[in-house]
Motif scaffolding. Structure first.
Motif, PDB file in Angstrom:
ATOM      1  N   THR A 199       0.775  -1.237   0.000  1.00 41.70           N
ATOM      2  CA  THR A 199       0.000   0.000   0.000  1.00 41.70           C
ATOM      3  C   THR A 199       0.811   1.295   0.000  1.00 41.70           C
ATOM      4  OG1 THR A 199      -0.196  -0.112   2.419  1.00 41.70           O
ATOM      5  CG2 THR A 199      -1.969  -1.104   1.119  1.00 41.70           C
ATOM      6  N   GLY A 200       2.125   1.227  -0.106  1.00 40.52           N
ATOM      7  CA  GLY A 200       2.933   2.446  -0.136  1.00 40.52           C
ATOM      8  C   GLY A 200       3.817   2.569   1.090  1.00 40.52           C
ATOM      9  N   THR A 201       4.810   3.453   0.993  1.00 41.08           N
ATOM     10  CA  THR A 201       5.828   3.552   2.041  1.00 41.08           C
ATOM     11  C   THR A 201       5.983   4.979   2.550  1.00 41.08           C
ATOM     12  OG1 THR A 201       8.092   2.800   2.581  1.00 41.08           O
ATOM     13  CG2 THR A 201       7.824   4.029   0.529  1.00 41.08           C
ATOM     14  N   PRO A 202       6.256   5.156   3.853  1.00 43.89           N
ATOM     15  CA  PRO A 202       6.519   6.504   4.376  1.00 43.89           C
ATOM     16  C   PRO A 202       7.911   6.989   3.975  1.00 43.89           C
ATOM     17  CG  PRO A 202       6.708   4.880   6.126  1.00 43.89           C
ATOM     18  CD  PRO A 202       6.222   4.139   4.911  1.00 43.89           C
ATOM     19  N   ALA A 203       8.198   8.229   4.308  1.00 46.03           N
ATOM     20  CA  ALA A 203       9.490   8.833   3.966  1.00 46.03           C
ATOM     21  C   ALA A 203      10.628   8.128   4.705  1.00 46.03           C
ATOM     22  CB  ALA A 203       9.483  10.316   4.324  1.00 46.03           C
ATOM     23  N   GLY A 204      11.844   8.311   4.162  1.00 49.24           N
ATOM     24  CA  GLY A 204      13.036   7.775   4.805  1.00 49.24           C
ATOM     25  C   GLY A 204      13.655   6.595   4.097  1.00 49.24           C
ATOM     26  N   VAL A 205      13.207   6.316   2.864  1.00 47.52           N
ATOM     27  CA  VAL A 205      13.794   5.200   2.128  1.00 47.52           C
ATOM     28  C   VAL A 205      15.291   5.432   1.961  1.00 47.52           C
ATOM     29  CG1 VAL A 205      11.636   4.765   0.927  1.00 47.52           C
ATOM     30  CG2 VAL A 205      13.326   6.255  -0.129  1.00 47.52           C
ATOM     31  N   GLY A 206      16.044   4.330   1.924  1.00 46.59           N
ATOM     32  CA  GLY A 206      17.492   4.468   1.830  1.00 46.59           C
ATOM     33  C   GLY A 206      18.156   3.173   1.438  1.00 46.59           C
ATOM     34  N   ALA A 207      19.482   3.227   1.341  1.00 49.89           N
ATOM     35  CA  ALA A 207      20.254   2.122   0.794  1.00 49.89           C
ATOM     36  C   ALA A 207      20.472   0.991   1.791  1.00 49.89           C
ATOM     37  CB  ALA A 207      21.605   2.637   0.303  1.00 49.89           C
ATOM     38  N   LEU A 208      20.587  -0.215   1.248  1.00 58.21           N
ATOM     39  CA  LEU A 208      20.910  -1.414   2.011  1.00 58.21           C
ATOM     40  C   LEU A 208      22.166  -2.055   1.437  1.00 58.21           C
ATOM     41  CD1 LEU A 208      17.349  -3.010   2.277  1.00 58.21           C
ATOM     42  CD2 LEU A 208      18.645  -1.946   4.137  1.00 58.21           C
ATOM     43  N   ASN A 209      22.993  -2.612   2.320  1.00 62.03           N
ATOM     44  CA  ASN A 209      24.227  -3.262   1.907  1.00 62.03           C
ATOM     45  C   ASN A 209      24.270  -4.684   2.453  1.00 62.03           C
ATOM     46  OD1 ASN A 209      25.670  -0.966   0.601  1.00 62.03           O
ATOM     47  ND2 ASN A 209      25.440  -0.062   2.643  1.00 62.03           N
ATOM     48  N   PRO A 210      25.055  -5.560   1.838  1.00 62.42           N
ATOM     49  CA  PRO A 210      25.182  -6.921   2.354  1.00 62.42           C
ATOM     50  C   PRO A 210      25.543  -6.929   3.839  1.00 62.42           C
ATOM     51  CG  PRO A 210      26.228  -6.756   0.212  1.00 62.42           C
ATOM     52  CD  PRO A 210      25.842  -5.357   0.609  1.00 62.42           C
ATOM     53  N   GLY A 211      24.871  -7.766   4.590  1.00 61.01           N
ATOM     54  CA  GLY A 211      25.104  -7.867   6.023  1.00 61.01           C
ATOM     55  C   GLY A 211      24.211  -6.988   6.864  1.00 61.01           C
ATOM     56  N   ASP A 212      23.518  -6.036   6.257  1.00 59.06           N
ATOM     57  CA  ASP A 212      22.614  -5.169   7.017  1.00 59.06           C
ATOM     58  C   ASP A 212      21.450  -5.983   7.581  1.00 59.06           C
ATOM     59  OD1 ASP A 212      24.037  -2.853   6.608  1.00 59.06           O
ATOM     60  OD2 ASP A 212      22.749  -2.081   5.007  1.00 59.06           O
ATOM     61  N   VAL A 213      21.088  -5.663   8.827  1.00 61.23           N
ATOM     62  CA  VAL A 213      19.928  -6.282   9.471  1.00 61.23           C
ATOM     63  C   VAL A 213      18.759  -5.312   9.375  1.00 61.23           C
ATOM     64  CG1 VAL A 213      18.968  -7.197  11.608  1.00 61.23           C
ATOM     65  CG2 VAL A 213      21.374  -7.608  11.039  1.00 61.23           C
ATOM     66  N   VAL A 214      17.707  -5.756   8.706  1.00 63.89           N
ATOM     67  CA  VAL A 214      16.524  -4.931   8.484  1.00 63.89           C
ATOM     68  C   VAL A 214      15.420  -5.391   9.426  1.00 63.89           C
ATOM     69  CG1 VAL A 214      14.799  -4.193   6.790  1.00 63.89           C
ATOM     70  CG2 VAL A 214      17.152  -4.674   6.049  1.00 63.89           C
ATOM     71  N   SER A 215      14.856  -4.464  10.176  1.00 60.52           N
ATOM     72  CA  SER A 215      13.724  -4.793  11.046  1.00 60.52           C
ATOM     73  C   SER A 215      12.661  -3.725  10.865  1.00 60.52           C
ATOM     74  CB  SER A 215      14.154  -4.875  12.514  1.00 60.52           C
ATOM     75  OG  SER A 215      14.718  -3.641  12.948  1.00 60.52           O
ATOM     76  N   GLY A 216      11.419  -4.105  11.073  1.00 62.56           N
ATOM     77  CA  GLY A 216      10.343  -3.140  10.904  1.00 62.56           C
ATOM     78  C   GLY A 216       9.026  -3.719  11.349  1.00 62.56           C
ATOM     79  N   GLY A 217       8.001  -2.909  11.260  1.00 67.68           N
ATOM     80  CA  GLY A 217       6.702  -3.406  11.675  1.00 67.68           C
ATOM     81  C   GLY A 217       5.594  -2.407  11.440  1.00 67.68           C
ATOM     82  N   VAL A 218       4.387  -2.885  11.678  1.00 63.32           N
ATOM     83  CA  VAL A 218       3.184  -2.061  11.652  1.00 63.32           C
ATOM     84  C   VAL A 218       2.437  -2.340  12.944  1.00 63.32           C
ATOM     85  CG1 VAL A 218       1.011  -1.532  10.493  1.00 63.32           C
ATOM     86  CG2 VAL A 218       3.034  -2.120   9.121  1.00 63.32           C
ATOM     87  N   GLU A 219       2.137  -1.298  13.673  1.00 63.53           N
ATOM     88  CA  GLU A 219       1.460  -1.426  14.961  1.00 63.53           C
ATOM     89  C   GLU A 219       0.172  -2.225  14.819  1.00 63.53           C
ATOM     90  OE1 GLU A 219      -0.391   1.522  18.453  1.00 63.53           O
ATOM     91  OE2 GLU A 219       0.737   2.349  16.755  1.00 63.53           O
ATOM     92  N   GLY A 220       0.006  -3.219  15.691  1.00 66.96           N
ATOM     93  CA  GLY A 220      -1.210  -4.018  15.678  1.00 66.96           C
ATOM     94  C   GLY A 220      -1.183  -5.168  14.702  1.00 66.96           C
ATOM     95  N   ILE A 221      -0.108  -5.277  13.882  1.00 62.95           N
ATOM     96  CA  ILE A 221      -0.033  -6.352  12.890  1.00 62.95           C
ATOM     97  C   ILE A 221       1.164  -7.248  13.141  1.00 62.95           C
ATOM     98  CG2 ILE A 221       0.235  -6.890  10.436  1.00 62.95           C
ATOM     99  CD1 ILE A 221      -1.383  -4.396   9.840  1.00 62.95           C
ATOM    100  N   GLY A 222       2.335  -6.673  13.325  1.00 66.10           N
ATOM    101  CA  GLY A 222       3.490  -7.511  13.600  1.00 66.10           C
ATOM    102  C   GLY A 222       4.791  -6.853  13.236  1.00 66.10           C
ATOM    103  N   GLU A 223       5.881  -7.596  13.429  1.00 62.32           N
ATOM    104  CA  GLU A 223       7.221  -7.109  13.128  1.00 62.32           C
ATOM    105  C   GLU A 223       7.964  -8.161  12.302  1.00 62.32           C
ATOM    106  OE1 GLU A 223       9.374  -5.736  16.522  1.00 62.32           O
ATOM    107  OE2 GLU A 223       7.641  -4.708  17.391  1.00 62.32           O
TER     108      GLU A 223
END
Length: 231
Positions: A199-223
């Motif tokens: 459904t779309g993304t908020p501001a703050g998109v940026g680069a990812l490199n090998p080895g980076d740990v990505v975490s995120g979530g949506v309140e009430g849904i999960g992480e």
């Protein structure tokens, strides 16, 4: 029984929270520039340009866990955290008032983007497929049934890289809420059970490199949490 000249590909699917059953994926629709701040960071005017849509193949959706491979052909892989909607009932020309009746459930996903390839495509007025529809470009967490969690219309959405917050927003900031997105898509194509909508993304998109740990979530849904693999 139908015979095929080659072995058909396995059915693409996504996990369902609290169940061994899986949700079969038919198509994947993605909404562009559906948060005003993100539209502005991409150099667009959200008050003048409504959201648009692009697609990913069903098998681009992978589990948002373990290691997600770094794709080839890019030196600028970007993250875009999103609320994902799973369609459980089909429909065409659905009104916003009826749209949520089509929803089976919700998940947390990431629209992975080869930003350098996308920038070239934009400059040359070419399609975005190579920048958006590559292998493993849609990490997605388990689906949560709407019958259990309802239909979220507000709540924090965020993404961190190596523990550092990159993206923060709230579902109330969606330019087009979920019901409007569903209604709009159903005017163009027949939505069917198994369709997913990023459904779309908020501001703050940026680069990812090998080895980076990505975490995120949506309140009430999960992480979700996953690691970017080697190039």
């Amino acid at each position: 029984m139908t015979e095929f000249v080659i072995q058909p590909a396995p059915q693409a699917s996504v996990a369902v929270a609290g169940s061994q059953a899986r949700f079969p994926i038919r198509r994947v629709f993605c909404v562009g520039r559906n948060y005003a701040a993100h539209a502005r960071e991409m150099g667009k005017d959200p008050d003048r340009e409504p959201p648009f849509f692009f697609t990913k193949p069903a098998d681009a959706v992978v589990a948002a866990e373990g290691t997600v491979p770094h794709p080839p052909l890019t030196e600028n892989l970007h993250h875009e955290i999103e609320l994902v909607v799973a369609i459980g009932k089909g429909g065409t020309n659905v009104s916003p008032a009826q749209a949520l009746d089509l929803v089976w459930g919700y998940a947390v996903g990431v629209d992975m983007t080869r930003r350098d390839l996308q920038d070239v495509a934009k400059k040359m007025s070419r399609p975005w497929d190579w920048s958006k529809a590559f292998d493993a470009s849609g990490p997605c967490g388990p689906l949560h049934a709407a019958s259990s969690i309802g239909h979220p219309s507000k709540g924090a959405i965020w993404l961190k890289v190596n523990g550092e917050t990159r993206q923060e927003g709230d579902l109330t900031e969606l330019i087009w809420p979920v019901a409007d997105v569903i209604a709009y898509i159903s005017e163009a194509v027949a939505l069917e059970p198994g369709d997913l909508i990023f459904t779309g993304t908020p501001a703050g998109v940026g680069a990812l490199n090998p080895g980076d740990v990505v975490s995120g979530g949506v309140e009430g849904i999960g992480e979700i949490t996953f690691t970017i693999g080697k190039r």
